[in-house]
Design a protein around this motif. Structure first.
Motif, PDB file in Angstrom:
ATOM      1  N   UNK A 323      -5.480 -23.254  26.039  1.00 23.12           N
ATOM      2  CA  UNK A 323      -4.555 -24.381  25.938  1.00 23.12           C
ATOM      3  C   UNK A 323      -5.114 -25.647  26.575  1.00 23.12           C
ATOM      4  N   UNK A 324      -6.151 -25.506  27.407  1.00 24.83           N
ATOM      5  CA  UNK A 324      -6.719 -26.668  28.103  1.00 24.83           C
ATOM      6  C   UNK A 324      -8.158 -26.936  27.687  1.00 24.83           C
ATOM      7  N   UNK A 325      -8.525 -26.434  26.537  1.00 26.17           N
ATOM      8  CA  UNK A 325      -9.867 -26.677  26.019  1.00 26.17           C
ATOM      9  C   UNK A 325     -10.045 -28.159  25.699  1.00 26.17           C
ATOM     10  N   UNK A 326     -11.210 -28.698  26.019  1.00 30.84           N
ATOM     11  CA  UNK A 326     -11.468 -30.117  25.774  1.00 30.84           C
ATOM     12  C   UNK A 326     -11.515 -30.409  24.283  1.00 30.84           C
ATOM     13  N   UNK A 327     -10.957 -31.550  23.925  1.00 30.19           N
ATOM     14  CA  UNK A 327     -10.975 -31.986  22.527  1.00 30.19           C
ATOM     15  C   UNK A 327     -11.646 -33.347  22.374  1.00 30.19           C
ATOM     16  N   UNK A 328     -11.961 -34.004  23.504  1.00 33.89           N
ATOM     17  CA  UNK A 328     -12.570 -35.326  23.469  1.00 33.89           C
ATOM     18  C   UNK A 328     -13.730 -35.389  24.455  1.00 33.89           C
ATOM     19  N   UNK A 329     -14.539 -36.432  24.327  1.00 35.74           N
ATOM     20  CA  UNK A 329     -15.634 -36.652  25.253  1.00 35.74           C
ATOM     21  C   UNK A 329     -15.156 -37.532  26.413  1.00 35.74           C
ATOM     22  N   UNK A 330     -15.563 -37.176  27.617  1.00 36.28           N
ATOM     23  CA  UNK A 330     -15.281 -37.983  28.800  1.00 36.28           C
ATOM     24  C   UNK A 330     -16.380 -37.725  29.814  1.00 36.28           C
ATOM     25  N   UNK A 331     -17.183 -38.748  30.098  1.00 35.41           N
ATOM     26  CA  UNK A 331     -18.242 -38.589  31.080  1.00 35.41           C
ATOM     27  C   UNK A 331     -17.653 -38.309  32.458  1.00 35.41           C
ATOM     28  N   UNK A 332     -16.552 -38.984  32.797  1.00 35.13           N
ATOM     29  CA  UNK A 332     -15.941 -38.811  34.113  1.00 35.13           C
ATOM     30  C   UNK A 332     -15.476 -37.370  34.316  1.00 35.13           C
ATOM     31  N   UNK A 333     -14.916 -36.777  33.275  1.00 40.25           N
ATOM     32  CA  UNK A 333     -14.433 -35.399  33.359  1.00 40.25           C
ATOM     33  C   UNK A 333     -15.488 -34.372  32.950  1.00 40.25           C
ATOM     34  N   UNK A 334     -16.670 -34.834  32.543  1.00 42.89           N
ATOM     35  CA  UNK A 334     -17.714 -33.952  32.012  1.00 42.89           C
ATOM     36  C   UNK A 334     -17.180 -33.141  30.831  1.00 42.89           C
ATOM     37  N   UNK A 335     -16.347 -33.750  30.029  1.00 42.96           N
ATOM     38  CA  UNK A 335     -15.687 -33.057  28.921  1.00 42.96           C
ATOM     39  C   UNK A 335     -16.385 -33.357  27.603  1.00 42.96           C
TER      40      UNK A 335
END
Length: 715
Positions: A323-335
């Protein structure tokens, strides 16, 4: 030495500071409490925390304006209650003769339930005269973030309001920079004689031979008056809830050795304590005090350790992380899309982005482990409905492994932090100095850890098996990916002259030839050839790794080896357990039995509660292991270690898809003649397994079989 009233003062507390590591921790849901052995909260690292915010930073009990003399204290084996027994020092005169030391017994008993502190202070007068007792409680709430408590500085905070005292209660409030008001309320069952925003003073009348109780409560919400009935009712609910958690799944009992069984009970209780029942199912939080939150890697590996006994943890972990899998890119979150969460936090600093851990994805191994656990869970339970429900998440995770995770296009899963605020090392050894070359240099560029390639191999094999079970056409392709990964690891990581695998490859593809425990995880995944696995096992069981209390994370003699470090030579029980399970996979069950004996010996010196880690000094006759001073205690994957090692030693493999239990050449630990596994569920069937030593062999007898399940001996 005797005082004027004949009390042996040498038997009482001297008031010296508490030794490091003697914190007393309780947890319930998303609240946890850290106190000293008197039960006092004195600032520093102490406090009552809710949603990663300290809502009570001080709670100090004084008797006659002095700290009482502690007799004993500790947390109950089921982790529900903390109790401190103490006695009074000489009391000041109150209208007559002063009471001597040692005539009053003080019992301070507390628990957490429904994210709220409940405490009872009971005072019994064992003297020959009535006593008028001055008792005070100092309190404060600073509402600092858990990261501040751990040492992260903040340039600015919100508005801390002046506490408001109202009869039998005091109200605390803080307006955060995130726009959220955080509150707390401390209330007493009796009205103090004097009450301010920081102190409540009571004058208790104690006839000889009589007792008096003072109840207090503290929580973020609500401020109901404490009563004896509320204390008892909530205590019953807390204990029943813990009992339910402890009894999930199958149980393991040893021989008539109460000490070994106490270790099993304490370990099961610690896993239960750290498990929070979320809407997605049970999730084992990483550890108290500083990691009392869902971590991806820790949750997955704890669930894997407990999988053969209690698959419900794995189901809860897989559902939550999907349910908390990343769906977007975010350098701050390393996602990146498909990546699985490393850590989540709920405090003010996370909400404001002062730290990236509100929802952080900076773990290179978690995504691979997520897929691998799904395969292990399906085989263990036969629950293909969950697999179907999370299948899109498994495919997205595989897409990250073969896509963004392969940073250089060489087929290896790598990491390189996307922002300076993130973790510089992103495997389980995530301290900044834990990955290095044989000369001590840190690797440049993106890093490919050897164990992560093993996890990716296990993930591809899991997808092949799951595709077959679901009747999907991609099984052969996933199997081919697994074999290609095996070939890459054997070709690029194996160091023939060392008889060992490199711990990592740097951004240029050069091997980091430091000798660490990481290849033991490769064995856990079943990647190496049998010959290389035997060579790795021999080295892991040699003196450079084996401390006598478990396996070191780094071999002695290596650059940066330090037995007092976090990752470079210390002993982590979970690491030892994964290495042990890996060796058992290649038939080294006697080695596993020896490691169980060593880790058990270490546990006996930690009150049967294994810490997150301890120092890697060699075992000396008659001396205990040396504690790591700021280790989490308890820690979920440390508590789960004994159960994975027992499964490995007993050779138990469960395949619910086939309705079968395989027992492969079981070995009991030294000194353990019998071991019983009760209420083991396989599909809809249940049974018990009784292991006993017979001459130089261990035999198993299935008992109380209910339903259809086969038990097969494999040699």
């Amino acid at each position: 030495m005797d005082d004027a009233y004949g009390v042996k003062t040498s038997a009482l507390d001297t008031g010296e500071p508490e030794p490091l590591g003697q914190i007393q921790a309780l947890k319930a849901d998303d609240a946890f409490l850290v106190a000293d052995s008197w039960g006092d909260l004195k600032g520093g690292a102490d406090g009552l925390f809710d949603d990663d915010t300290r809502i009570l930073s001080q709670l100090v009990l004084r008797v006659g304006d002095q700290r009482p003399s502690r007799l004993s204290s500790g947390v109950s084996q089921d982790n529900v209650f903390f109790t401190c027994h103490s006695t009074n020092r000489p009391l000041p005169p109150m209208g007559g003769r002063s009471a001597p030391a040692g005539v009053l017994h003080l019992e301070r008993r507390r628990f957490l339930w429904d994210r709220r502190l409940f405490e009872r202070i009971r005072v019994v007068n064992h003297g020959v005269e009535d006593v008028l007792l001055p008792l005070s409680v100092d309190y404060a709430a600073d509402f600092v973030d858990v990261f501040q408590v751990r040492g992260t500085a903040r340039a600015q905070m919100g508005t801390l309001h002046t506490p408001s005292a109202d009869g039998r209660r005091v109200l605390f409030a803080y307006d955060g920079l995130d726009g959220r008001r955080r509150t707390g309320c401390l209330s007493f069952s009796e009205a103090p004689a004097v009450m301010t925003g920081h102190r409540a003073e009571f004058m208790l009348s104690l006839p000889r031979g009589r007792a008096v109780d003072l109840h207090l409560e503290c929580g973020a919400d609500g401020c109901d008056p404490p009563t004896r009935e509320r204390f008892r009712l909530n205590a019953v609910q807390a204990r029943l809830a813990m009992r339910t958690k402890r009894r999930r799944g199958a149980s393991v009992r040893g021989p008539r050795s109460p000490r070994f069984n106490d270790w099993l009970d304490q370990s099961r209780s610690d896993v239960a304590l750290l498990t929070t029942d979320l809407p997605t199912g049970p999730y084992p939080y990483a550890g108290t005090p500083w990691f009392s939150t869902p971590f991806g890697r820790d949750g997955i590996l704890t669930a894997w350790q407990m999988l053969w006994l209690d698959p419900s943890l794995a189901k809860g972990v897989l559902t939550y992380l999907a349910a908390r899998q990343a769906t977007e890119r975010s350098a701050f979150q390393d996602a990146e899309p498909g990546k699985i969460m490393h850590e989540t936090r709920r405090g003010e600093m996370s909400a404001l982005g002062e730290v990236p851990f509100g929802l952080y994805y900076g773990g290179v191994d978690t995504t691979c482990l997520f897929v691998a656990l799904a395969g292990a869970y399906a085989r263990r339970t036969g629950d293909l409905d969950l697999v179907r429900a999370i299948w899109p998440h498994l495919i997205a995770a595989a897409g990250w492994i073969t896509g963004p995770g392969d940073m250089t296009g060489d087929g290896l899963v790598r990491y390189h932090r996307a922002a300076e605020t993130g973790l510089s090392n992103q495997g389980w050894k995530d301290s900044e100095d834990s990955i290095f070359h044989a000369d001590g240099r840190f690797p440049a560029g993106s890093v490919a850890l050897v164990e992560v390639q093993g996890y990716a191999f296990a993930a591809f094999r899991a997808l092949a098996d799951l595709s077959t079970a679901l009747g999907l056409p991609d099984a052969a392709a996933w199997s081919d990916r697994a074999e290609a990964m095996r070939a890459r690891v054997e070709d690029r990581f194996w160091q023939e002259d060392l008889g060992f695998y490199a711990v990592a490859l740097d951004g240029d593809g050069a091997p980091c030839r430091a000798i660490g425990s990481n290849p033991g995880h490769l064995l856990f995944c079943g990647l190496p050839t049998p010959e290389r696995a035997r060579r790795v096992s021999r080295r892991l069981m040699g003196a450079e790794f084996r401390s006598g209390w478990g396996l070191r994370t780094l071999a002695t003699g290596q650059p940066r080896f330090n037995p007092m470090s976090y990752h470079n030579g210390s002993v982590w029980p979970h690491d030892t357990s994964l290495c042990a399970a890996g060796m058992a996979r290649y038939g080294e069950r006697a080695a596993v039995a020896e490691l169980i004996s060593e880790v058990y010996a270490a546990a006996t010196h930690f009150q049967l509660r294994l810490p997150e880690l301890f120092c890697g000094f060699a075992r000396q006759t008659g001396e205990p292991p040396i504690a790591y001073p700021v280790a989490c205690l308890p820690q979920a994957w440390a508590a789960g270690s004994v159960f994975l090692m027992l499964q490995a030693a007993l050779g138990v493999s469960i395949d619910a898809l086939e309705g079968r239990i395989d027992i492969d050449d079981p070995v009991l630990p030294p000194g353990i003649e019998r071991l019983n596994v009760s209420n083991l569920q396989v599909g809809t069937a249940r049974l018990d397994l009784a292991f006993r030593r017979l001459d130089d062999q261990t035999v198993v007898t299935p008992l109380n079989r209910r339903g259809e399940v086969r038990v097969r001996s494999v040699r």
